[in-house]
Design a protein around this motif. Structure first.
Motif, PDB file in Angstrom:
ATOM      1  N   GLU A  50      48.025  31.760-113.041  1.00 61.69           N
ATOM      2  CA  GLU A  50      47.021  32.919-113.441  1.00 61.69           C
ATOM      3  C   GLU A  50      47.513  33.684-114.660  1.00 61.69           C
ATOM      4  O   GLU A  50      46.518  34.043-115.450  1.00 61.69           O
ATOM      5  N   LEU A  53      47.399  31.543-117.890  1.00 60.30           N
ATOM      6  CA  LEU A  53      46.124  31.292-118.354  1.00 60.30           C
ATOM      7  C   LEU A  53      45.390  32.435-118.874  1.00 60.30           C
ATOM      8  O   LEU A  53      44.903  32.328-119.815  1.00 60.30           O
ATOM      9  N   LYS A  54      46.024  33.567-118.405  1.00 59.15           N
ATOM     10  CA  LYS A  54      45.516  35.018-119.149  1.00 59.15           C
ATOM     11  C   LYS A  54      46.220  34.926-120.611  1.00 59.15           C
ATOM     12  O   LYS A  54      45.788  35.312-121.352  1.00 59.15           O
ATOM     13  N   HIS A  56      47.593  32.196-122.135  1.00 60.99           N
ATOM     14  CA  HIS A  56      47.160  31.228-123.051  1.00 60.99           C
ATOM     15  C   HIS A  56      46.050  30.297-122.292  1.00 60.99           C
ATOM     16  O   HIS A  56      46.327  29.505-121.431  1.00 60.99           O
ATOM     17  N   PRO A  57      44.738  30.886-122.786  1.00 64.15           N
ATOM     18  CA  PRO A  57      43.561  30.079-121.879  1.00 64.15           C
ATOM     19  C   PRO A  57      43.578  28.593-122.354  1.00 64.15           C
ATOM     20  O   PRO A  57      44.050  28.084-123.324  1.00 64.15           O
ATOM     21  N   GLY A  58      43.160  27.598-121.390  1.00 63.77           N
ATOM     22  CA  GLY A  58      43.140  26.405-121.372  1.00 63.77           C
ATOM     23  C   GLY A  58      43.135  25.424-120.070  1.00 63.77           C
ATOM     24  O   GLY A  58      42.703  26.094-119.164  1.00 63.77           O
ATOM     25  N   ASP A  59      43.494  24.280-120.094  1.00 64.27           N
ATOM     26  CA  ASP A  59      43.508  23.436-118.942  1.00 64.27           C
ATOM     27  C   ASP A  59      45.171  23.086-118.438  1.00 64.27           C
ATOM     28  O   ASP A  59      45.979  22.723-119.194  1.00 64.27           O
ATOM     29  N   ILE A  78      50.078  23.863-120.412  1.00 59.08           N
ATOM     30  CA  ILE A  78      48.813  23.943-120.619  1.00 59.08           C
ATOM     31  C   ILE A  78      48.525  23.376-121.898  1.00 59.08           C
ATOM     32  O   ILE A  78      49.073  23.331-122.760  1.00 59.08           O
ATOM     33  N   GLY A  80      46.029  24.298-124.309  1.00 62.57           N
ATOM     34  CA  GLY A  80      45.405  25.333-124.911  1.00 62.57           C
ATOM     35  C   GLY A  80      44.117  25.170-125.561  1.00 62.57           C
ATOM     36  O   GLY A  80      43.924  24.256-126.256  1.00 62.57           O
ATOM     37  N   SER A  81      43.260  26.299-125.287  1.00 62.64           N
ATOM     38  CA  SER A  81      42.025  26.154-125.894  1.00 62.64           C
ATOM     39  C   SER A  81      42.231  26.098-127.449  1.00 62.64           C
ATOM     40  O   SER A  81      41.220  26.084-128.233  1.00 62.64           O
ATOM     41  N   ASP A  82      43.209  26.798-127.794  1.00 61.33           N
ATOM     42  CA  ASP A  82      43.797  26.800-129.276  1.00 61.33           C
ATOM     43  C   ASP A  82      44.226  25.621-129.878  1.00 61.33           C
ATOM     44  O   ASP A  82      44.719  25.587-131.101  1.00 61.33           O
ATOM     45  N   TRP A  86      51.246  24.307-124.471  1.00 62.29           N
ATOM     46  CA  TRP A  86      52.133  25.214-123.985  1.00 62.29           C
ATOM     47  C   TRP A  86      52.824  24.861-122.892  1.00 62.29           C
ATOM     48  O   TRP A  86      52.495  24.461-121.844  1.00 62.29           O
TER      49      TRP A  86
END
Length: 103
Positions: A50, A53-54, A56-59, A78, A80-82, A86
């Protein structure tokens, strides 16, 4: 002042200094220790995910126990959405961020 008065005054000063030092040392021994911040609670794998993901958003692709900088950590990988991959490490015993590396 005559010699006797000077001698008595000096003797009193020496005695007062000696007892003051003893009293201070006794107070230092009986005084409670300085307040130390209590360590944070142990974090779970889910809490580490949790927090990662806060930051570095992503999967999340993988989560496991690891050691980083000599500390037991949860490593969260992760995509990342970027567009970066990560690796985020949180110390298990405190929840503190140890490292966050991107590739």
């Amino acid at each position: 002042m005559n010699k006797t008065t000077t001698f008595r005054a000096a003797a009193l000063l020496v005695l007062a200094s000696a007892f003051a030092g003893t009293a201070f040392a006794a107070d230092a021994k009986s005084a409670p220790p300085a307040t130390v911040a209590a360590p944070a609670q142990t974090i779970t794998k889910e809490q580490a995910v949790e927090m990662a993901l806060k930051a570095h958003p992503g999967d999340v692709t993988k989560v496991y126990e690891d050691t980083k900088k000599g500390k037991k950590t949860w490593e969260v990988k992760i995509n990342g959405s970027d567009g970066k991959k990560w690796e985020v490490h949180y110390e298990i015993s405190t929840g503190a961020l140890v490292a966050a590396d991107s590739k």
